[in-house]
Design an enzyme around this catalytic site. Structure first.
Site, PDB file in Angstrom:
ATOM      1  CE  LYS A  97      -3.114   1.779   4.977  1.00 43.78           C
ATOM      2  NZ  LYS A  97      -2.793   1.244   3.643  1.00 43.78           N
ATOM      3  CB  SER A 142      -0.935   0.008   1.215  1.00 42.26           C
ATOM      4  OG  SER A 142      -0.207   0.107   2.421  1.00 42.26           O
TER       5      SER A 142
END
Length: 811
Positions: free
Chosen positions: A707, A664
């Protein structure tokens, strides 16, 4: 590239769509939702009767699989036939091999009670029969007859001896013969010596002849006593047969429709008659052992119970499974699936320092209780128990339920124990467990797929629509009713539906993990009680969510504190070359949280290598390493088609002290790499997440909400400037279910969230420069990102070429 507005960051549930005020008004509630595939698989598993079509129900641990399965099978089994009672009875031919007797539901317990009553009545009945005057007279008559016969024989022998001038006398050593005088008196020793030799020889011959006859007569005495015992035994049988007839008649009439019971009663009656003397003898010993002292201690006359007579144990009925109260087929869940709890066991009792057993000490296992129905087991628990998994497979393969002691296989010396008759297996096994466990068993146990051919998979989520909102409300109502919680008003229901989307990280889906949902309902109910609310309200649900996070967030708060105190370096303003804020997500216990990580890139002259520093020190997982290698493919395709790349680059997660995996951060690494190559500053007010492919497409990642919130918390703590934000993949827009404070900041334009599809879009946002399109000559417009990168790569290539020439010249 799109700048996302507040409406796209959180999908609300309008409570006005519900036609109720509280969940108490919902009548057709349920405790399961969205499991159509599961239900179809289970129905197939129930319907097919062939061997091996047992069921493995697989799904995440947060789904309440056990309750769902029990509810489903209880509903299905309600209309099925109730199985027979399972009983063990004595095998009168071989006591070590008890026999099985299966009776219609409820009849086994009835027979057991009847036999217990028969045993209780047996001793008094026999005692009364053997205490009658008729029996005593007949018994005495038999004994007297033998005694008379023996007495007459002795008298005849005495007369014969007298005729021969001898008398039969009893001595301490037995019987002997002595000579008589003419007056009938016995001769003394002196008188015998005075007899002539011929007279003494004649006396010895007569004595020897009589002694032989006496010996024959004595030898017949044991035989006579045996005849007496046999005649008394026959008499006892006759009396016992007559005495117990009435005890059996009522039982025979009650079970007249069951031939197997009639045969059992025949065997019991015959055994009682054959062993009546033993039964009465044991009872007499018990009465003698009871004693007056025990009677006084118990405050009255002590009478030994029939249950204390070990001979009578063989007439009992051991009901292993009583289905008298079972409606339909049984559904059993065994929460401790040990070998003995599954297959049954034979228990032992200590008597006089020795362990003994009999068929009454056979105990059932879960397979006995579920026979004729369904048995639900936790696969992990079965695998953890020694011998349980192999024992279960053995029974499924054989089709017979046989109680065996696994300890016998490991003993050096074999011991005599019971071998109960096996039972024909008629049970559907349902194993429940995690998906990974199912796939591991498929791969590593060759017998598993032969025995569990039906795969029933639980859904983790369902589509979120207006219709599913209504169904979800029914699910919540069912769970609330099941756990007897306060009613939830419709705003509280709407908030839980929203949280259901957050649980799966998708605003187009709803979680079906009922364990998590139930926990949230219970916690909200608690806070409603604390707040004095009769119904659970929106604020109570919100409080429950906040407090659950608070209880688990110590490590998250410490991580954020280390950033805010500059122990870990993260910039949230300004710009820097070859440096960017990546985003990672961490799962610790019940909490998943995101936090920013500084990623840096450095470039120097080289041979086109990209060094992953984490990989070099074995701190990088394979997926992360793959993501770094993809960057090399992207750079080669875009910038190395005409000449090889003459650079050596290094990438690293700064201040990372643990294992790193996942791709990611590959887009962030590419941004940092392009910045380092082209000497282009990147805005540090942004944080980036997303993986990338070799074509520069930004791909979706997991944990996007956590996040974003992780970087927002750092920015919010330092003070929002209106310049900060996060770049996410466009494919992750559907996953956004952000906290209300993040949504509010976006709405007030103090924090920004951008979705990008390509590296070009992200790079333009981070640098403020255009990426630049390649013209027909293969060049990029001056001042664009691509032009700066190409220019720097050309410089590196020229330096490398000069270096190679100078090196060759020196040689």
């Amino acid at each position: 590239m799109a700048k996302l507005n507040a409406e796209t960051l959180y999908k609300k549930c309008d409570p006005e769509q519900f036609n109720f005020e509280t969940t108490k008004e919902i009548s057709n509630s349920t405790t399961i939702i969205g499991q159509e595939r599961l239900s179809s698989s289970l129905e197939f598993g129930i319907g097919i009767k062939d061997d091996g079509f047992n069921i493995f129900a697989l799904g995440p641990g947060k789904t309440n699989k056990r309750d769902h399965l029990k509810q489903f099978f209880e509903e299905q089994s309600a209309n099925e036939e109730t199985p027979s009672d399972i009983c063990y009875i004595n095998n009168f031919d071989d006591h070590y091999k008890p026999r099985v007797m299966q009776l219609p539901a409820g009849r086994g317990c009835k027979l057991q009670k009847e036999m217990e009553q028969l045993i209780e009545d047996l001793i008094p009945t026999l005692t009364s029969a053997f205490e009658t005057e008729e029996y005593q007279n007949r018994r005495q008559s038999l004994q007297e007859k033998i005694q008379q016969e023996q007495g007459q024989s002795f008298e005849d022998l005495q007369e014969k001896a007298k005729e021969k001038g001898l008398a039969m006398v009893r001595t301490p050593a037995g019987f002997s013969f002595a000579p008589l005088k003419e007056d009938g008196e016995m001769m003394n020793e002196e008188e015998v010596k005075e007899l002539s030799e011929e007279e003494r020889e004649e006396l010895e011959e007569k004595t020897q002849e009589l002694q032989e006859e006496l010996q024959k007569l004595i030898q017949k005495m044991p035989s006579n006593r045996r005849k007496v015992r046999e005649r008394i035994k026959e008499l006892d049988k006759e009396i016992a047969t007559y005495a117990i007839k009435d005890l059996f008649d009522d039982i025979r009439e009650t079970f007249s429709d069951l031939e197997k019971v009639q045969a059992f009663l025949d065997n019991v009656e015959l055994d009682i008659v054959e062993n009546v003397q033993t039964i009465m003898g044991n009872q007499g010993q018990q009465q003698e052992q009871a004693g007056n002292q025990l009677a006084q201690m118990l405050g009255g006359q002590q009478r030994p119970r029939s249950s204390d007579n070990p001979v009578l144990d063989s007439y009992r009925v051991n009901v292993l499974v009583n289905n008298e109260d079972t409606k339909g087929a049984p559904v059993i869940y065994e929460d401790n699936p040990s070998y003995k709890n599954l297959i049954g066991r034979v228990e032992y009792q200590s008597k006089m320092g020795a362990l003994t057993t009999n068929f009454n000490l056979i105990k059932p296992g879960a397979l006995h209780r579920a026979n004729g129905g369904y048995l639900i087991l936790d696969a992990r628990e079965v695998l953890l128990e020694p011998f349980a998994w192999e024992g279960l497979k053995r029974i499924l393969k054989s089709g017979e339920l046989k109680i065996e002691s696994f300890g016998e296989s490991y003993r050096a010396i074999s011991t005599v124990s019971l071998e109960p008759e096996s039972i024909e297996l008629d049970v559907k096994i349902i194993l429940q467990g995690e998906r990974i466990l199912y796939y591991l068993l498929c791969q590593h146990d060759p017998e598993f797929q032969k025995l569990f051919k039906v795969e029933a998979d639980f859904e983790d989520e369902i589509d979120r629509t207006d219709d599913s909102h209504q169904r979800y409300a029914k699910l919540l109502a069912g769970l609330i009713q099941k756990d007897e919680l306060r009613p939830f008003d419709k705003k509280a229901v709407g908030r839980i539906i929203e949280q259901g989307s957050r649980m799966v990280g998708d605003n187009e889906k709803l979680s079906t993990m009922t364990n998590d949902i139930t926990n949230l309902l219970k916690e909200a109910d608690y806070w409603a009680g604390q707040n004095g609310n009769k119904n659970v309200q929106y604020g109570d649900v919100e409080k429950a969510i906040e407090q659950k996070i608070y209880r688990s967030s110590r490590i998250r708060d410490k991580a954020q504190e280390s950033i805010n105190r500059d122990s870990i370096f993260i910039d949230t303003e300004g710009s820097a070359i070859g440096q960017i804020n990546g985003l990672s997500v961490t799962q610790i216990g019940n909490l998943m949280f995101g936090r920013p990580n500084r990623i840096t890139a450095r470039v120097q002259l080289g041979k086109g290598e990209i060094i992953n520093i984490e990989r070099e020190v074995e701190m990088s997982g394979s997926i992360h390493s793959k993501g770094v290698l993809i960057l090399k493919g992207f750079l080669g395709e875009r910038y190395g088609r005409e000449r090889p790349l003459s650079l050596s680059a290094s990438l690293v997660f700064e201040q990372s002290y643990s294992h790193i995996d996942g791709d990611s951060a590959s887009s962030a690494e590419l941004y940092a790499l392009l910045s380092a190559i082209g000497d282009i500053p990147l805005k540090q007010s942004f944080s980036v997440t997303g993986s990338v492919n070799q074509h520069g497409k930004v791909q979706p990642i997991g944990g996007v909400n956590e996040k974003i919130e992780g970087f927002f918390d750092i920015c919010n703590e330092r003070g929002l400037t209106g310049e900060q934000g996060v770049l996410i993949p466009k494919a992750n827009e559907k996953n956004l279910m952000l906290r209300s404070d993040v949504v509010k900041a976006v709405e007030e334009d103090t924090f920004h969230i951008y979705s990008v599809e390509t590296i070009n879009e992200g790079m333009e946002l981070l640098t403020g420069l255009k990426m630049g399109e390649e013209d027909e000559k293969g060049t990029y417009p001056e001042g664009t990102v691509n032009h700066k990168v190409i220019e720097k790569l050309n410089q590196l290539a020229e330096k490398r070429q000069s270096f190679i020439k100078s090196e060759n010249g020196s040689k």
